[in-house]
Design an enzyme around this catalytic site. Structure first.
Site, PDB file in Angstrom:
ATOM      1  N   CYS A   2       0.836  -1.194   0.000  1.00  0.00           N
ATOM      2  CA  CYS A   2       0.000   0.000   0.000  1.00  0.00           C
ATOM      3  C   CYS A   2       0.875   1.249   0.000  1.00  0.00           C
ATOM      4  O   CYS A   2       1.856   1.324   0.721  1.00  0.00           O
ATOM      5  CB  CYS A   2      -0.957   0.088   1.180  1.00  0.00           C
ATOM      6  N   ARG A  27       3.952  -0.472  -4.731  1.00  0.00           N
ATOM      7  CA  ARG A  27       3.604  -1.003  -3.411  1.00  0.00           C
ATOM      8  C   ARG A  27       2.257  -1.715  -3.401  1.00  0.00           C
ATOM      9  O   ARG A  27       1.865  -2.302  -2.399  1.00  0.00           O
ATOM     10  CB  ARG A  27       3.569   0.137  -2.387  1.00  0.00           C
ATOM     11  N   TRP A  74      -2.710  -2.719  -1.712  1.00  0.00           N
ATOM     12  CA  TRP A  74      -2.427  -4.143  -1.867  1.00  0.00           C
ATOM     13  C   TRP A  74      -3.338  -4.819  -0.837  1.00  0.00           C
ATOM     14  O   TRP A  74      -3.153  -4.649   0.367  1.00  0.00           O
ATOM     15  CB  TRP A  74      -0.953  -4.417  -1.586  1.00  0.00           C
ATOM     16  N   ASN A 100      -1.930   1.892   5.661  1.00  0.00           N
ATOM     17  CA  ASN A 100      -1.082   0.804   5.172  1.00  0.00           C
ATOM     18  C   ASN A 100      -0.718  -0.043   6.384  1.00  0.00           C
ATOM     19  O   ASN A 100      -0.250   0.496   7.385  1.00  0.00           O
ATOM     20  CB  ASN A 100       0.173   1.416   4.526  1.00  0.00           C
ATOM     21  N   GLY A 101      -0.930  -1.348   6.298  1.00  0.00           N
ATOM     22  CA  GLY A 101      -0.594  -2.217   7.437  1.00  0.00           C
ATOM     23  C   GLY A 101      -1.767  -3.113   7.782  1.00  0.00           C
ATOM     24  O   GLY A 101      -2.715  -3.237   7.002  1.00  0.00           O
ATOM     25  N   GLU A 485      16.865 -18.079  -7.991  1.00  0.00           N
ATOM     26  CA  GLU A 485      16.505 -16.710  -8.352  1.00  0.00           C
ATOM     27  C   GLU A 485      15.955 -16.657  -9.781  1.00  0.00           C
ATOM     28  O   GLU A 485      14.985 -15.949 -10.049  1.00  0.00           O
ATOM     29  CB  GLU A 485      17.737 -15.798  -8.163  1.00  0.00           C
ATOM     30  N   LYS A 489      12.196 -15.365 -10.736  1.00  0.00           N
ATOM     31  CA  LYS A 489      11.929 -14.292 -11.708  1.00  0.00           C
ATOM     32  C   LYS A 489      10.867 -14.748 -12.703  1.00  0.00           C
ATOM     33  O   LYS A 489       9.957 -14.002 -13.036  1.00  0.00           O
ATOM     34  CB  LYS A 489      13.191 -13.893 -12.494  1.00  0.00           C
ATOM     35  N   GLU A 492       7.276 -15.092 -11.019  1.00  0.00           N
ATOM     36  CA  GLU A 492       6.559 -13.902 -10.551  1.00  0.00           C
ATOM     37  C   GLU A 492       6.110 -12.990 -11.679  1.00  0.00           C
ATOM     38  O   GLU A 492       5.108 -12.318 -11.540  1.00  0.00           O
ATOM     39  CB  GLU A 492       7.363 -13.133  -9.491  1.00  0.00           C
ATOM     40  N   HIS A 508      17.031 -37.262  -7.462  1.00  0.00           N
ATOM     41  CA  HIS A 508      16.303 -37.701  -6.268  1.00  0.00           C
ATOM     42  C   HIS A 508      14.812 -37.355  -6.353  1.00  0.00           C
ATOM     43  O   HIS A 508      14.123 -37.348  -5.339  1.00  0.00           O
ATOM     44  CB  HIS A 508      16.921 -37.077  -5.019  1.00  0.00           C
ATOM     45  N   LYS A 607       5.848  -4.542  -3.957  1.00  0.00           N
ATOM     46  CA  LYS A 607       7.291  -4.543  -3.791  1.00  0.00           C
ATOM     47  C   LYS A 607       7.748  -4.583  -2.339  1.00  0.00           C
ATOM     48  O   LYS A 607       8.667  -5.285  -1.989  1.00  0.00           O
ATOM     49  CB  LYS A 607       7.887  -3.321  -4.489  1.00  0.00           C
TER      50      LYS A 607
END
Ligand code: F6R
Length: 612
Positions: A2, A27, A74, A100-101, A485, A489, A492, A508, A607
């Protein structure tokens, strides 16, 4: 998560708030809303979707006024829709709030408010807070500021919020606990935002609000208090953000711009710190804690997502050069265990934003146990940078694309510098080898530039596999975290399922997945495990898998067995691992573009993850 923007001054608030929200859209982008005080009225407009949808919605509406605030969401409590969008208005219309929170005890508070005959329009925790403030204001017969402070004493959870009171129209009240808020100080005008980017063109003077602090802001000044009413002296800081750094600079997306910025950002990370001629590395931010770092019994690295992956590469570098035992932990797991930490441990917290809730909580735990806590962080002035004993900024410049790229490579650069600095001081590395390692480090930006020149080849490979449903990424040693990584990428931004594995683990289990439809990305540069990884490639080919190999330039052996090779320049030490992520960043970028995905704002993500 947010984004919050507020403005009070002489200028029209709406354009400032909207421009600020666009900068904070990384955000969250589930919905957006504004509240603008026109003088006679507070006009609230909110919409599901992006800030641009909100702009369309406000065409031909009254957006006049010099006091305003806005929010980009968000979603946590309640689906993304118009009703759950912020700002929220209290039941009797006295308060308008953006937040926000997460208010953790919102269900308990909501029940109490319902018992007091309050009705709710949305499913959000924020509306509960709006009504609680209003209830205290109306029935306690107190000022808006007192109502906000008292309400916040009843709240458990995280908040960065801005409140307008209809009866006190010439002020904004902002408060923070665990969700960042920064106040920009202009001439008879003030800005409030989740980070400083919305107001960089107006002022470079800022005050970072501390936890459980409230700011009462009017055109004539700001007053800061704790929620318990103790006066706090504002600590004014100067920020240094170049407006060009937060624009796209001719690229279609921030992500591509940030991928291409890596040679520069890594150079900036090393500037004034790596001295090749004099054969030494100096990290000024660690001077105070050098004795503890040198004598550390153990290093624990904590982080989330990409920052955790950087930590895993760091583990190899520290063990190789600093010769100190290292554990790498997800901050979110670490904080909820009962880890054994003591004062001889050094905890390194890695975070691009410096605001990730789990990483901040891990820091608190480590401090409580007496460990020395070091931060590796990109955002200057962030909570992490203020709450650690010492630290190193990555100096990558603002990273706006939601998928981390330059943050990763600069974090690994910092970890490499730290490992080499400790290794040299402990006499683990001979002079000559040290010189070679520094040359390798310094050559990385040029080698990345060179790698970026093969973007069109990577784009062609991406075109071939854009419709695949699964990808496997394999690497050994320090390339295993690079595989993780690379897979992250791809997931997402393109929404293709991808897994990263240590190459030797393939047999395995994951080998069962391989068939002629499965692209397997193998990091296979000429390094310690080269022969073994060649065997792994053969195993994939024997099962008709498609091999896309990241190889050292000129490698004919792998070129003759893989379906595609993506070359990176030759390097001789583990530091070169940084290079191998570049083709993987580009591969996922182009696949996502071919699939029509919004790479800068992938679905469901944000983010700066300021909630647990
Ligand atoms: C992935 C990504 C996230 C972040 C994670 C930690 O591309 O961006 O996985 O790495 O949310 O964020 P910071 O580094 O800000 O703590």
């Amino acid at each position: 998560m947010c984004g919050i923007v507020g403005y009070i001054g002489q200028q029209d608030a709406y354009p400032i708030v909207i421009k600020g929200l666009k900068r904070l859209e990384y955000r969250g982008y589930d919905s957006a809303g504004v509240a603008i005080n026109s003088g006679n009225n507070v006009n609230v407009y909110k919409r599901k979707g992006k800030v641009s949808d909100l702009e369309q919605f406000t065409l031909n509406k009254d957006i006049s006024g010099c006091i305003g605030m806005g929010h980009t969401r968000w979603a946590t409590h309640g689906i993304p829709n118009d009703v759950n969008a912020h700002p929220h208005i209290s039941m009797n219309g006295k308060f308008v709030i953006i937040h926000n929170g997460i208010i953790e005890n919102y269900a308990y508070l909501k029940k109490k408010m319902i018992a007091r005959h309050y009705e709710f329009k949305s499913e959000t925790d924020t509306e509960v807070l709006a009504n609680l403030i209003e209830y205290i204001y109306m029935f306690g017969n107190v000022s808006a500021e007192v109502a906000v402070r008292l309400a916040l004493t009843k709240v458990i959870g995280a908040y960065g919020l801005v409140v307008m009171c209809i009866d006190e129209p010439d002020k904004l009240i902002a408060a923070r606990n665990s969700s960042p808020l920064v106040i920009g100080l202009g001439q008879k005008e003030y800005f409030i935002a989740s980070d400083a980017t919305p107001f960089v063109e107006y002022t470079d003077q800022v005050v970072y609000l501390d936890n459980q602090n409230v700011a009462i802001i009017s055109r004539d000044g700001i007053q800061i208090k704790t929620i318990k009413n103790d006066i706090v002296n504002p600590d004014i800081k100067k920020i240094d953000i170049d407006i060009n750094e937060i624009e796209k600079g001719g690229f279609n997306d921030y992500m591509l711009k940030e991928i291409y910025e890596q040679p520069k950002s890594i150079t900036d990370t090393m500037r004034g710190r790596v001295f090749q001629n004099d054969n030494y590395i100096s990290l000024g931010g660690l001077l105070d804690v050098m004795p503890r770092l040198m004598n550390a019994r153990r290093v624990i690295i904590v982080g989330c997502g990409t920052s955790w992956h950087a930590g895993l590469v760091g583990e190899y570098l520290f063990e190789e050069y600093a010769r100190v035992p290292v554990e790498v932990e997800y901050a979110s797991e670490f904080r909820y265990r009962n880890p054994i930490i003591n004062s001889e441990d050094v905890v390194i917290a890695i975070s691009q934003s410096g605001e990730t809730a789990d990483t901040l909580a891990a820091i608190q735990l480590a401090k409580k146990c007496g460990a020395c806590v070091i931060g590796i962080c990109n955002v200057v002035g962030s909570t992490l940078s203020r709450e650690t004993d010492a630290g190193v900024y990555t100096h990558a410049g603002p990273e706006i694309g939601v998928a981390s790229t330059k943050a990763f490579t600069t974090q690994v650069t910092v970890l490499a510098m730290m490992a080499l600095m400790i290794g040299k001081n402990k006499f683990n590395i001979k002079q000559e080898q040290y010189h070679e390692l520094l040359s390798e480090l310094i050559s990385i930006p040029t080698k990345i530039e060179h790698t970026l020149q093969s973007a069109s080849k990577i784009e062609e490979v991406a075109r071939l596999y854009k419709d695949s449903s699964n990808f496997l990424y394999l690497g050994r040693g320090c390339y295993y975290p690079v595989a993780l990584e690379g897979a992250l990428k791809l997931k997402e931004i393109s929404y293709i399922h991808a897994e990263g594995y240590p190459a030797a683990e393939m047999k395995h289990g994951p080998i069962a997945l391989i068939d002629d439809k499965m692209p397997v990305v193998v990091i296979a540069t000429k390094d310690k495990g080269y022969e073994k990884i060649v065997n792994n490639i053969q195993e994939v080919k024997a099962r008709k898998g498609i091999v896309i190999a990241v190889v050292s330039e000129g490698d004919q052996t792998i070129a003759s067995m893989a379906d595609h090779v993506l070359e990176v320049p030759v390097f001789n030490t583990a530091i070169g691992a940084i290079l191998t992520i570049i083709p993987l960043q580009l591969l996922s970028y182009y696949i996502a573009i071919f699939r029509g995905c919004n790479v800068d704002q992938p679905r469901n993500l944000a983010k700066s993850v300021t909630v647990e």
